[in-house]
Motif scaffolding. Sequence first.
Motif, short mmCIF file in Angstrom:
data_model
loop_
_atom_site.label_atom_id
_atom_site.label_comp_id
_atom_site.label_asym_id
_atom_site.label_seq_id
_atom_site.Cartn_x
_atom_site.Cartn_y
_atom_site.Cartn_z
N LEU A 60 0.70 -1.03 -0.16
CA LEU A 60 -0.11 0.15 0.18
C LEU A 60 0.91 1.23 -0.17
N GLY A 61 2.11 1.33 0.81
CA GLY A 61 2.97 2.33 1.02
C GLY A 61 3.50 2.72 -0.55
N LEU A 62 3.82 1.61 -1.24
CA LEU A 62 4.43 1.87 -2.76
C LEU A 62 3.35 2.32 -3.57
N LEU A 63 2.12 1.97 -3.53
CA LEU A 63 1.09 2.59 -4.06
C LEU A 63 0.58 3.98 -3.87
N CYS A 64 0.84 4.59 -2.72
CA CYS A 64 0.70 5.78 -2.12
C CYS A 64 1.92 6.77 -2.49
N THR A 65 3.26 6.23 -2.65
CA THR A 65 4.24 6.86 -3.04
C THR A 65 3.99 7.14 -4.73
N LEU A 66 3.35 6.22 -5.46
CA LEU A 66 3.14 6.42 -6.80
C LEU A 66 1.97 7.42 -6.94
N LEU A 67 0.89 7.42 -6.20
CA LEU A 67 -0.32 8.11 -6.57
C LEU A 67 -0.05 9.56 -5.82
N ALA A 68 0.97 9.60 -5.01
CA ALA A 68 1.22 11.07 -4.35
C ALA A 68 1.87 12.04 -5.69
N GLU A 69 2.46 11.18 -6.62
CA GLU A 69 2.99 12.09 -7.68
C GLU A 69 2.02 12.59 -8.58
N ALA A 70 0.48 12.14 -8.40
CA ALA A 70 -0.39 12.53 -9.28
C ALA A 70 -1.33 13.78 -8.63
N THR A 71 -0.75 14.23 -7.48
CA THR A 71 -1.35 15.42 -6.95
C THR A 71 -0.70 16.65 -7.00
N GLY A 72 -1.45 17.62 -6.51
CA GLY A 72 -0.80 18.88 -6.51
C GLY A 72 -0.23 19.46 -4.97
N LEU A 73 -0.23 18.19 -4.21
CA LEU A 73 0.45 18.60 -2.79
C LEU A 73 1.90 18.93 -2.85
N ARG A 74 2.15 19.77 -2.18
CA ARG A 74 3.77 20.26 -1.86
C ARG A 74 4.11 20.24 -0.67
N GLY A 75 5.56 20.12 -0.16
CA GLY A 75 5.90 20.35 0.93
C GLY A 75 5.66 19.18 2.02
N PHE A 76 5.16 19.55 2.99
CA PHE A 76 5.00 18.66 4.15
C PHE A 76 3.74 17.69 3.73
N TRP A 77 2.61 18.25 3.34
CA TRP A 77 1.61 17.46 2.84
C TRP A 77 1.89 16.39 1.81
N HIS A 78 2.75 16.87 0.88
CA HIS A 78 3.27 15.75 -0.09
C HIS A 78 3.85 14.52 0.52
N VAL A 127 -5.57 9.63 4.10
CA VAL A 127 -6.43 10.65 4.23
C VAL A 127 -6.04 11.78 3.44
N THR A 128 -4.56 12.46 3.71
CA THR A 128 -4.00 13.53 3.00
C THR A 128 -3.99 12.96 1.61
N LEU A 129 -3.50 11.85 1.31
CA LEU A 129 -3.38 11.41 -0.12
C LEU A 129 -4.90 11.45 -0.92
N ALA A 130 -5.82 10.93 -0.40
CA ALA A 130 -7.25 11.06 -0.72
C ALA A 130 -7.51 12.47 -0.98
N ILE A 131 -7.32 13.19 -0.22
CA ILE A 131 -7.68 14.72 -0.25
C ILE A 131 -6.87 15.34 -1.35
N GLY A 132 -5.71 14.81 -1.59
CA GLY A 132 -4.83 15.63 -2.66
C GLY A 132 -5.22 14.96 -3.86
N LEU A 133 -5.67 13.74 -3.92
CA LEU A 133 -6.22 13.32 -5.19
C LEU A 133 -7.58 13.88 -5.78
N LEU A 134 -8.18 14.14 -4.74
CA LEU A 134 -9.67 14.76 -4.88
C LEU A 134 -9.66 16.34 -5.36
N THR A 135 -8.65 16.80 -5.01
CA THR A 135 -8.67 18.40 -5.21
C THR A 135 -7.52 18.68 -6.28
N SER A 136 -6.79 17.76 -6.78
CA SER A 136 -5.98 17.78 -7.84
C SER A 136 -6.56 17.71 -9.33
#
Length: 136
Positions: A60-78, A127-136
């Motif tokens: 799951l962590g590997l998947l989250c690492t990859l999915l985080a690249e598809a968000t607009g999150l930056r800094g701490f939140w990324h 939760v942070t990843l989900a929010i990042g994916l929903l708002t990007s």
Amino acid sequence: MLELSDGARITAAIVLLTLVGIESGGFFLLRIHAGKVPATDFQKAFYRAGHAHAGVLVILGLLCTLLAEATGLRGFWHWLAATGVLIAAILLPGGFFLSAMGEGRTTPNGLKVLFPAGAAFLGAGVVTLAIGLLTS
């Protein structure tokens, strides 16, 4: 093709290498169940749970690492979206293994404090990843 940042690529490579450690944990479990390593029923249950959590959370962590690249999150939140589950993949299995260590142990020791810490990182990361994916 998915473009990965250098950080995501290096993180994924390191995490993939940890699978060798999880594999050795499986060998340890086989030795316990063969009677070659003495363990109480409590220890057997906690070691199994630690091994299972490690495998699932690393994937799951590997998947989250990859999915985080598809968000607009930056800094701490990324960072939290990309690595929160991977931190949980250290803390939760660590809690199972380390709190069950000791000859004849039938209850967890003080290292059970790793459970709420791991749960906090797991929840915050997804939760942070989900929010990042929903708002990007």
